[in-house]
Design an enzyme around this catalytic site. Structure first.
Site, PDB file in Angstrom:
ATOM      1  N   ASP A 190       0.934  -1.269  -0.362  1.00 35.20           N
ATOM      2  CA  ASP A 190      -0.074  -0.044   0.094  1.00 35.20           C
ATOM      3  C   ASP A 190       0.420   1.163  -0.387  1.00 35.20           C
ATOM      4  OD1 ASP A 190      -2.651   1.643  -0.304  1.00 35.20           O
ATOM      5  OD2 ASP A 190      -3.241   0.339   1.895  1.00 35.20           O
ATOM      6  N   ASP A 227     -10.291   3.209  -3.263  1.00 36.79           N
ATOM      7  CA  ASP A 227     -10.867   1.968  -2.440  1.00 36.79           C
ATOM      8  C   ASP A 227     -12.061   1.774  -2.996  1.00 36.79           C
ATOM      9  OD1 ASP A 227      -8.671   1.027  -1.244  1.00 36.79           O
ATOM     10  OD2 ASP A 227      -8.760   1.749   0.721  1.00 36.79           O
TER      11      ASP A 227
END
Ligand SMILES: *[C@@H]1O[C@H](CO)[C@@H](O)[C@H](O)[C@H]1NC(C)=O
Ligand SMILES: *[C@@H]1O[C@H](CO)[C@@H](O)[C@H](O)[C@H]1NC(C)=O
Ligand SMILES: *[C@@H]1O[C@H](CO)[C@@H](O)[C@H](O)[C@H]1NC(C)=O
Ligand SMILES: *[C@@H]1O[C@H](CO)[C@@H](O)[C@H](O)[C@H]1NC(C)=O
Length: 431
Positions: free
Chosen positions: A166, A225
């Site tokens: 990430d 997301d």
């Protein structure tokens, strides 16, 4: 016409070859599996949520379901841990990441062994910056120390098969340098580990360098997301449509754009919107990583996720990112060229998506040649309905219309067109 199409295909293939993609031999078709984030997020409260907290039990339960309920058989084979699996600090001596003692009492190696014993693969999660998005240790210390090598070696020793890295708590401009470092560290670890980067998702609207990203990552998130809602799914669809000319170039075997997890079987999508998500992710050759609770999922959702004909579209070996060829007044058409290629003519998958939120189901009709430029006139095209057991529902020439009735509010019809030549039929008759 034939020859023109063949040349276009060849140029496209050569162009992809010129883009040097990450050479680790992994995920030559889009990865399939399961990932905890969207459904289970960072729930670390195992006292109140013993079955839903991020723990070894959750991943073991999911591994069991993948095997027992037929998901593995149709291709879902990665069990991917997401954020919140570590202790809040690295081991003070070895500087390694440490799995949370309470929630992963046997450690990651034991979990990897368990997952492998089921014939599945284990994915793990880290962050290129100083902390993960959930605030756990990242691959860089606050003092700038670089832990890529230690982490890659640790993952390799544990038997991890895939890493999602990430991009929270990192300088987005410097990702150009930081993401390749982990790629090299994984390579040096000697273990084949799929590398999933969130790199371009932190550079939305800043013209990410996809050529470089494809050189170092096996797949990459490039947008926000996903959340448990149709609004979230449509924002992703719109993003892919807007940037499709760029995204299509660096997409192919071993190097995939990742629109994020499948949320089918959760609370936010109607049954028909769930079919729409599956259809588009297949048209895009996108990773199929479910984030849902396979222990309690409804049968109709399971059926969508295990639709072999649609999975076959997703897993087609050309790995082309299908594109939107029509969009007007809430009606969209998406097309993906795929195999088999018969006498230079591709097979195609086509999705009609109806986003209109008023009124009755609509009859949508387009001339085939208006959807697929240069579609040759000689063969006829068999039309198979992929949400109806691949039933043959028509035989069209390129100047005839594909006409399908499509429900409203995010419903789809998905078909496959296969070219059939007259001469083939004659040959077959003779045989
Ligand atoms: C950028 O990343 C490289 C590689 O990790 C690192 O050596 C360098 O210090 C970073 N620069 C900045 C300004 O963060
Ligand atoms: C490391 O990279 C080389 C080529 O750059 C490749 O041949 C090899 O398979 C890679 N090894 C691993 C473990 O990824
Ligand atoms: C066939 O499709 C075209 C668009 O490609 C459309 O304009 C026309 O109305 C359609 N014909 C019928 C009979 O629906
Ligand atoms: C459209 O809606 C009808 C009525 O709810 C339903 O029976 C049908 O299965 C839907 N069609 C498709 C293709 O989803």
């Amino acid at each position: 016409m034939h020859i023109l199409l063949q040349i276009v295909t060849i140029i496209w293939l050569i162009d992809l070859k010129l883009v040097k993609t990450l050479d680790n031999g992994l995920v030559r078709t889009p990865p399939m599996g399961w990932m905890s984030w969207e459904r289970f997020a960072c729930n670390i409260d195992c006292d109140n949520y013993p079955n839903e907290c991020i723990s070894e039990q959750l991943y073991k339960d999911i591994a069991d379901r993948l095997v027992a309920d037929g998901y593995k058989e149709v291709g879902y084979n990665y069990v991917n841990i997401d954020d919140c699996w570590t202790e809040m600090t690295r081991d003070p001596v070895t500087k390694r990441l440490v799995a949370n003692h309470k929630r992963f009492p046997n450690g990651i190696k034991a979990l990897a062994d368990y997952v492998h014993s089921k014939g599945l693969l284990l994915g793990i999660y880290g962050d290129v910056g100083t902390k993960t998005c959930g605030g756990y240790p990242g691959a860089r210390g606050e003092d700038g120390t670089d832990y890529d090598t230690i982490d890659a070696q640790t993952y390799a020793e544990w038997g991890v098969d895939s890493l999602k890295l990430d991009g929270c708590y990192a300088d987005t401009k410097n990702m150009t340098n930081m993401y390749p470092e982990m790629s090299r560290a994984l390579n040096s670890s000697g273990r084949a580990i799929v590398y999933a980067c969130s790199w371009p998702a932190y550079q939305i609207g800043q013209n990410p360098d996809y050529r470089r990203i494809a050189q170092y990552c096996n797949y990459w998130r490039n947008f926000d997301d996903i959340m448990d809602s149709w609004t979230s799914v449509t924002s992703i669809i719109d993003f892919y449509a807007k940037y499709q000319d760029v995204l299509v170039k660096y997409h192919g075997p071993g190097a995939w754009n990742d629109p994020d997890m499948l949320i089918i079987g959760n609370f936010g999508l109607s049954l028909e919107q769930s079919r729409a998500q599956m259809a588009l992710w297949a048209i895009w050759s996108a990773p199929l990583l479910m984030s849902n609770d396979l222990r309690s999922i409804g049968g109709q959702y399971k059926e969508i996720l295990q639709n072999r004909d649609i999975i076959a579209v997703n897993q087609d070996k050309l790995g082309i990112l299908g594109t939107r060829v029509h969009s007007k007044s809430g009606i969209e058409v998406w097309v993906k060229p795929m195999t088999p290629i018969v006498k230079g003519v591709n097979t195609y998958a086509i999705v009609y998506l109806n986003r209109v939120v008023l009124g009755t189901p609509l009859i949508i009709s387009f001339k085939l040649s208006s959807l697929i430029a240069g579609l040759p006139s000689e063969p006829l095209y068999n039309v198979y309905d992929l949400y109806d057991n691949s039933k043959l529902i028509g035989k069209l020439s390129n100047d005839q219309n594909l006409t399908l009735k499509v429900n409203t509010s995010g419903s789809v019809r998905m078909v496959k067109l296969t070219p059939v030549f007259k001469s083939d039929e004659i040959e077959n008759d003779l045989n």
